[in-house]
Motif scaffolding. Structure first.
Motif, PDB file in Angstrom:
ATOM      1  N   LEU A  67       0.809  -1.219   0.000  1.00  0.00           N
ATOM      2  CA  LEU A  67       0.000   0.000   0.000  1.00  0.00           C
ATOM      3  C   LEU A  67       0.842   1.269   0.000  1.00  0.00           C
ATOM      4  CD1 LEU A  67      -2.861  -0.979   2.498  1.00  0.00           C
ATOM      5  CD2 LEU A  67      -2.945  -0.940  -0.003  1.00  0.00           C
ATOM      6  N   THR A  68       2.112   1.143  -0.415  1.00  0.00           N
ATOM      7  CA  THR A  68       2.937   2.336  -0.564  1.00  0.00           C
ATOM      8  C   THR A  68       2.521   3.074  -1.829  1.00  0.00           C
ATOM      9  OG1 THR A  68       4.640   1.153  -1.821  1.00  0.00           O
ATOM     10  CG2 THR A  68       4.875   1.201   0.593  1.00  0.00           C
ATOM     11  N   MET A  69       2.994   4.308  -1.980  1.00  0.00           N
ATOM     12  CA  MET A  69       2.615   5.100  -3.138  1.00  0.00           C
ATOM     13  C   MET A  69       3.055   4.436  -4.440  1.00  0.00           C
ATOM     14  SD  MET A  69       3.438   9.119  -4.049  1.00  0.00           S
ATOM     15  CE  MET A  69       2.824   9.687  -2.466  1.00  0.00           C
ATOM     16  N   ALA A  70       4.226   3.866  -4.445  1.00  0.00           N
ATOM     17  CA  ALA A  70       4.743   3.236  -5.665  1.00  0.00           C
ATOM     18  C   ALA A  70       4.170   1.841  -5.883  1.00  0.00           C
ATOM     19  CB  ALA A  70       6.266   3.155  -5.605  1.00  0.00           C
ATOM     20  N   GLY A  71       3.869   1.138  -4.788  1.00  0.00           N
ATOM     21  CA  GLY A  71       3.531  -0.264  -4.911  1.00  0.00           C
ATOM     22  C   GLY A  71       2.064  -0.608  -4.958  1.00  0.00           C
ATOM     23  N   ASN A  72       1.176   0.300  -4.576  1.00  0.00           N
ATOM     24  CA  ASN A  72      -0.235  -0.071  -4.526  1.00  0.00           C
ATOM     25  C   ASN A  72      -0.831  -0.211  -5.927  1.00  0.00           C
ATOM     26  OD1 ASN A  72      -2.286   2.326  -5.169  1.00  0.00           O
ATOM     27  ND2 ASN A  72      -0.441   3.218  -4.235  1.00  0.00           N
ATOM     28  N   PHE A  73      -1.835  -1.065  -6.030  1.00  0.00           N
ATOM     29  CA  PHE A  73      -2.420  -1.410  -7.327  1.00  0.00           C
ATOM     30  C   PHE A  73      -3.191  -0.245  -7.945  1.00  0.00           C
ATOM     31  CE2 PHE A  73      -5.741  -3.409 -10.009  1.00  0.00           C
ATOM     32  CZ  PHE A  73      -4.916  -4.092 -10.895  1.00  0.00           C
ATOM     33  N   ALA A  74      -3.862   0.571  -7.108  1.00  0.00           N
ATOM     34  CA  ALA A  74      -4.662   1.680  -7.639  1.00  0.00           C
ATOM     35  C   ALA A  74      -3.791   2.696  -8.368  1.00  0.00           C
ATOM     36  CB  ALA A  74      -5.424   2.364  -6.496  1.00  0.00           C
ATOM     37  N   SER A  75      -2.665   3.068  -7.767  1.00  0.00           N
ATOM     38  CA  SER A  75      -1.756   4.022  -8.408  1.00  0.00           C
ATOM     39  C   SER A  75      -1.156   3.443  -9.677  1.00  0.00           C
ATOM     40  CB  SER A  75      -0.648   4.427  -7.435  1.00  0.00           C
ATOM     41  OG  SER A  75      -1.181   5.064  -6.291  1.00  0.00           O
ATOM     42  N   TYR A  76      -0.879   2.133  -9.645  1.00  0.00           N
ATOM     43  CA  TYR A  76      -0.332   1.468 -10.830  1.00  0.00           C
ATOM     44  C   TYR A  76      -1.316   1.523 -11.997  1.00  0.00           C
ATOM     45  CZ  TYR A  76       0.940  -2.345 -13.961  1.00  0.00           C
ATOM     46  OH  TYR A  76       1.231  -3.091 -15.079  1.00  0.00           O
ATOM     47  N   VAL A  77      -2.586   1.262 -11.725  1.00  0.00           N
ATOM     48  CA  VAL A  77      -3.609   1.338 -12.770  1.00  0.00           C
ATOM     49  C   VAL A  77      -3.695   2.754 -13.332  1.00  0.00           C
ATOM     50  CG1 VAL A  77      -6.088   1.166 -13.243  1.00  0.00           C
ATOM     51  CG2 VAL A  77      -4.958  -0.587 -11.870  1.00  0.00           C
ATOM     52  N   ASP A  78      -3.641   3.760 -12.462  1.00  0.00           N
ATOM     53  CA  ASP A  78      -3.682   5.150 -12.920  1.00  0.00           C
ATOM     54  C   ASP A  78      -2.479   5.478 -13.802  1.00  0.00           C
ATOM     55  OD1 ASP A  78      -6.037   5.569 -11.573  1.00  0.00           O
ATOM     56  OD2 ASP A  78      -5.102   6.512  -9.834  1.00  0.00           O
ATOM     57  N   ARG A  79      -1.308   4.964 -13.427  1.00  0.00           N
ATOM     58  CA  ARG A  79      -0.111   5.222 -14.249  1.00  0.00           C
ATOM     59  C   ARG A  79      -0.259   4.601 -15.634  1.00  0.00           C
ATOM     60  NH1 ARG A  79       2.565   4.201  -9.201  1.00  0.00           N
ATOM     61  NH2 ARG A  79       3.160   2.075  -9.783  1.00  0.00           N
ATOM     62  N   CYS A  80      -0.998   3.501 -15.691  1.00  0.00           N
ATOM     63  CA  CYS A  80      -1.187   2.813 -16.973  1.00  0.00           C
ATOM     64  C   CYS A  80      -2.291   3.433 -17.827  1.00  0.00           C
ATOM     65  CB  CYS A  80      -1.518   1.329 -16.731  1.00  0.00           C
ATOM     66  SG  CYS A  80      -0.189   0.372 -16.003  1.00  0.00           S
ATOM     67  N   LEU A  81      -3.344   3.910 -17.189  1.00  0.00           N
ATOM     68  CA  LEU A  81      -4.543   4.309 -17.924  1.00  0.00           C
ATOM     69  C   LEU A  81      -4.753   5.814 -18.055  1.00  0.00           C
ATOM     70  CD1 LEU A  81      -7.197   1.735 -16.597  1.00  0.00           C
ATOM     71  CD2 LEU A  81      -5.771   1.590 -18.648  1.00  0.00           C
ATOM     72  N   LEU A  82      -4.360   6.579 -17.045  1.00  0.00           N
ATOM     73  CA  LEU A  82      -4.644   8.011 -17.085  1.00  0.00           C
ATOM     74  C   LEU A  82      -3.693   8.731 -18.040  1.00  0.00           C
ATOM     75  CD1 LEU A  82      -5.463   9.289 -13.472  1.00  0.00           C
ATOM     76  CD2 LEU A  82      -6.861   9.524 -15.524  1.00  0.00           C
ATOM     77  N   PRO A  83      -4.232   9.479 -18.989  1.00  0.00           N
ATOM     78  CA  PRO A  83      -3.354  10.270 -19.861  1.00  0.00           C
ATOM     79  C   PRO A  83      -2.815  11.483 -19.104  1.00  0.00           C
ATOM     80  CG  PRO A  83      -5.649  10.752 -20.339  1.00  0.00           C
ATOM     81  CD  PRO A  83      -5.651   9.647 -19.310  1.00  0.00           C
TER      82      PRO A  83
END
Length: 377
Positions: free
Chosen positions: A187-203
């Motif tokens: 649940l760290t900023m770099a490791g959590n799944f939600a932030s990862y999805v945003d890095r992949c999908l959000l322009p």
């Protein structure tokens, strides 16, 4: 003087507008409109322990944890939900088709997303890579939209189901998934799944580079915040319940939610950045208690006049929020009151500056209120 009521009045007709909702909305907005710097400057000038403690509460925690300042955003979304049975619900009662209301709800949600992009970036032409698409208004728009779609097509018991479904599903996903290279449940900023999805999908760009507190994936549990508001609005609209029973239900539910939030916090920390499920329950509990308090004082006891200051703000909350991008309030404040700041001198000149900054904004809203000019979405 409070308006007098008798027992029969306690079961009143469904109100067309909740004065307590407008007042609570104004109370919520006044902090980001200018009351926050008043408290902070007072704390710096006086060094009073109470004010210094309040000043700490008016900043967001770095990651996990909760400060009262974290309540402003979800409380506004909660109140957008409370208004739904009085707006969308009333339109349904008058015979407006669900499909027509669906289009209206989607339109409103997308307009708020557009307003959020403008708030973040101004009316400037930029490369997509430099545009921040996620926003406070964008999250309110999307969560409001999906919560209202559920309200349009689902019975109350199913709305309750969806409230719990979103926060439980979100908890399980973040508990058993993560960004590549990190352990499941990170649940760290770099490791959590939600932030990862945003890095992949959000322009465009994320607010914190690798994370955006108003990101796309963490909007899922925010839908539950909107649904909770809708369920509260349904309770407030019921004519078969006495006003005191409505107050009691909101207060009891609020306390239960706060207790559940602390229990869930042991496994899934309260975190506004990720809008964790424990955060949903925590801010939901506080929102219910505030709604119960304002409803009791204003709509039950009839003490309305004291809340006029907040109602003026609450009637034009989107306007004053967006005005920051189009009006230089600091320039206006200095133009009118620089002489006063010079007379007062330090350190209290900064306190006075913060007070007049808030006052000028309120006078602007009061003029809009008097002329019946309201920004509706």
């Amino acid at each position: 003087m409070a308006a007098t009521t008798n027992q029969a009045d306690d079961f009143q007709q469904t109100p067309t507008r909740l004065h307590s909702l407008d007042a609570l909305r104004g109370f919520d907005m006044v902090w980001i409109m200018g009351l926050e710097p008043v408290v902070k400057e007072l704390a710096k000038a006086t060094h009073w322990p109470f004010l210094e403690a309040m000043a700490i509460q008016l900043d967001h925690p770095a990651w996990n944890g909760f400060h009262l300042y974290d309540l402003i955003f979800p409380l506004f979304l909660f109140m957008a939900g409370v208004s739904t049975p009085f707006s969308v619900g009333r339109a349904l009662e008058k015979g407006t088709s669900r499909n027509k209301l669906l289009l209206r709800v989607i339109k409103r949600g997308l307009i708020l997303v557009a307003f959020g992009i403008i708030y973040n970036n101004g009316l400037n032409l930029k490369p997509i890579a430099e545009i921040r698409f996620a926003s406070v208004l964008g999250r309110i728009g999307l969560a409001y939209m999906f919560a209202n779609i559920i309200y349009l097509y689902a019975a109350e018991k199913w709305q309750i189901f969806w409230f719990w479904f979103f926060i439980i599903a979100y908890w399980l996903i973040l508990k058993f998934a993560s960004a590549p290279g990190f352990a499941a449940g990170d649940l760290t900023m770099a490791g959590n799944f939600a932030s990862y999805v945003d890095r992949c999908l959000l322009p465009g760009k994320l607010y914190l580079g690798i994370h955006d507190p108003e990101g796309l994936f963490s909007t899922i549990p925010a839908i539950s915040t909107g649904i909770l508001g809708i369920l509260t609005g349904i309770t407030l609209k019921k004519t078969g319940l006495s006003q005191m029973k409505k107050v009691t239900r909101m207060a009891v539910a609020g306390i239960i939610f706060l207790v559940l939030a602390q229990i869930w916090n042991l496994d899934f920390p309260i975190n506004k950045n990720l809008w964790t499920s424990s955060f949903v329950l925590n801010v939901g509990g506080l929102s219910l208690l505030l709604m119960a308090l304002f409803y009791y004082i204003i709509d039950v006891l009839g003490y309305v006049k004291w809340a006029f200051f907040f109602q003026v703000i609450g009637m034009n909350s989107i306007l004053i929020y967006m005005s920051k991008r189009f009006i230089d309030w600091n320039y206006t404040n200095s133009a009118f009151f620089n002489w006063l700041f010079q007379l007062v001198g330090g350190p209290y000149n900064l306190v006075v500056m913060a007070v007049t900054y808030l006052l000028i904004k309120w006078i602007f809203l009061y003029i809009m209120y008097q002329k019946k000019i309201f920004l509706r979405v």
